[in-house]
Scaffold this motif. Structure first.
Motif, short mmCIF file in Angstrom:
data_model
loop_
_atom_site.label_atom_id
_atom_site.label_comp_id
_atom_site.label_asym_id
_atom_site.label_seq_id
_atom_site.Cartn_x
_atom_site.Cartn_y
_atom_site.Cartn_z
N LEU A 110 9.40 -34.74 43.97
CA LEU A 110 9.31 -34.30 42.85
C LEU A 110 9.12 -34.43 41.66
O LEU A 110 7.65 -35.45 41.17
CB LEU A 110 8.07 -33.29 43.11
CG LEU A 110 7.06 -32.19 42.74
CD1 LEU A 110 6.52 -33.20 43.13
CD2 LEU A 110 7.02 -30.88 42.90
N ASN A 116 -1.66 -43.77 40.68
CA ASN A 116 -1.45 -42.50 40.85
C ASN A 116 -1.58 -43.40 43.19
O ASN A 116 -0.29 -43.15 42.93
CB ASN A 116 -2.31 -42.15 41.23
CG ASN A 116 -2.43 -41.48 40.05
OD1 ASN A 116 -1.55 -40.06 39.82
ND2 ASN A 116 -3.45 -41.76 38.56
N LEU A 133 6.73 -36.97 39.16
CA LEU A 133 5.73 -36.59 38.20
C LEU A 133 5.82 -37.72 37.26
O LEU A 133 5.14 -37.99 36.26
CB LEU A 133 6.53 -35.18 38.59
CG LEU A 133 5.44 -34.44 39.45
CD1 LEU A 133 6.11 -32.91 38.52
CD2 LEU A 133 3.95 -34.42 39.06
N ASN A 175 4.84 -41.22 37.14
CA ASN A 175 3.39 -40.33 37.35
C ASN A 175 3.01 -41.29 35.41
O ASN A 175 2.57 -41.16 35.15
CB ASN A 175 2.88 -39.99 38.00
CG ASN A 175 1.58 -40.25 37.87
OD1 ASN A 175 0.77 -40.95 38.30
ND2 ASN A 175 0.43 -38.69 37.50
N ALA A 176 3.96 -39.88 35.22
CA ALA A 176 3.76 -39.70 33.70
C ALA A 176 4.48 -41.16 32.61
O ALA A 176 3.07 -41.19 32.30
CB ALA A 176 4.62 -38.34 33.10
#
Length: 332
Positions: free
Chosen positions: A45, A11, A49, A52-53
């Motif tokens: 964004l 993260n 995401l 991060n996934a």
């Protein structure tokens, strides 16, 4: 690296990249926000995401492998293990899971061995009682009927002869049950003679064509191994008669580089995706008892070695049961 710090680091990489883009990218945010700026922010964004996934999926992949194996593992198919890579908590979890599987397989094999040995002991006891008690009593009844028929008049003699035949048939059935419970020929004459007697009796009672192929130079095996080979052959023949709708069954006993191999192949409808019943799982438990490998599958019915000459290739796939004893086991 622990799982906590691994997730924190993933993260941190995503959030740090987003912050760097905001600091050095030639992008400004107006008040009120313009449509093009909103599109850029939403796009950023979405990129964060997705990144991060993807990174989390990569970091937690070992846990997914553990979960999949937990849902599919079968203790009757030993040897299923996960590779241990890296270090930290995830590697420790995988190692602990593999150790648990090894311990459970050992406990399952030990408990199955105790159950099978107890079952064989009970079969031996029942077979002995049938032979000594029921068999002798029916033999005495048969002799008494013979004496009575010799002294009886003609009308009664026919009924006594008929009673003799019924008693003789029942006595033969008791003897057949005794042989199925505990094959005495296995103890007296060995594995080849026992399987030969088994297949002959099977062909007589079912009407199926049985082909035997036995190597003349099979190595000596201990009694426990011979009994497992006999029981697997017995269960394979029984399944072929009851469920496979087969016309032909082939039983093979041969020596191979990997050990002694027993094969029971039929030309029936095959097992397909059917759930394994008690008979197949019982064979797997017996294989574990002697450390043998059991393979049950439906080979190509077009193979002429296991197909009846008059069978259409579209009617089934047949079933082959192969039991491989991995090493020569000498008789004690």
């Amino acid at each position: 690296m622990s799982l906590y710090w691994r997730i924190f680091g993933l993260n941190a990489v995503v959030l740090g990249s987003a912050t760097a883009l905001l600091l050095w990218a030639p992008v400004t945010v107006s008040v009120p926000v313009l449509l093009t700026e909103a599109v850029i922010l939403v796009g950023g964004l979405v990129v964060m995401l997705v990144a991060n996934a993807a990174l989390l999926r990569l970091g937690l992949a070992p846990l997914d492998r553990v979960t999949r194996l937990m849902t599919t593992v079968d203790l009757l198919r030993p040897g299923q293990r996960l590779p241990v890579r890296g270090g930290g908590e995830v590697a420790g979890l995988v190692s602990a899971f593999n150790a648990m599987l090894e311990r459970l397989e050992g406990e399952r094999a030990a408990s199955s061995a105790r159950a099978i040995l107890a079952q064989e002991g009970e079969r031996r006891r029942i077979a002995q009682e049938l032979h000594d008690e029921v068999g002798q009593s029916m033999t005495a009844v048969l002799l008494a009927l013979k004496r009575a028929s010799d002294e009886a008049s003609e009308p009664l003699r026919e009924e006594l002869v008929q009673a003799q035949e019924i008693t003789r048939g029942s006595l033969d059935e008791v003897r057949r049950l005794v042989r199925r419970l505990r094959p005495g020929v296995l103890d007296d004459l060995g594995l080849v003679s026992a399987v030969t007697s088994l297949t002959t009796e099977f062909a007589t009672h079912t009407g199926l064509r049985v082909v035997r192929r036995f190597d003349p130079d099979l190595p000596a095996l201990d009694q426990e191994t011979e009994l497992v080979l006999y029981r697997v052959a017995q269960e394979g023949l029984t399944n072929a008669a009851r469920h496979a709708e087969a016309r032909r069954v082939e039983v093979v006993l041969r020596s191979a580089e990997e050990g002694v191999v027993l094969e029971v192949a039929d030309d029936g409808r095959g097992i397909g995706a059917a759930r394994e019943g008690a008979g197949l799982r019982g064979m797997r438990e017996r294989a574990l008892l002697i450390g043998a490998a059991l393979d049950i599958r439906s080979p190509d019915i077009r193979n002429p070695d296991i197909r009846s000459p008059d069978q259409d290739s579209a009617t089934g796939t047949g079933t082959r049961v192969r039991l491989t004893v991995p090493a020569v086991r000498k008789q004690s």
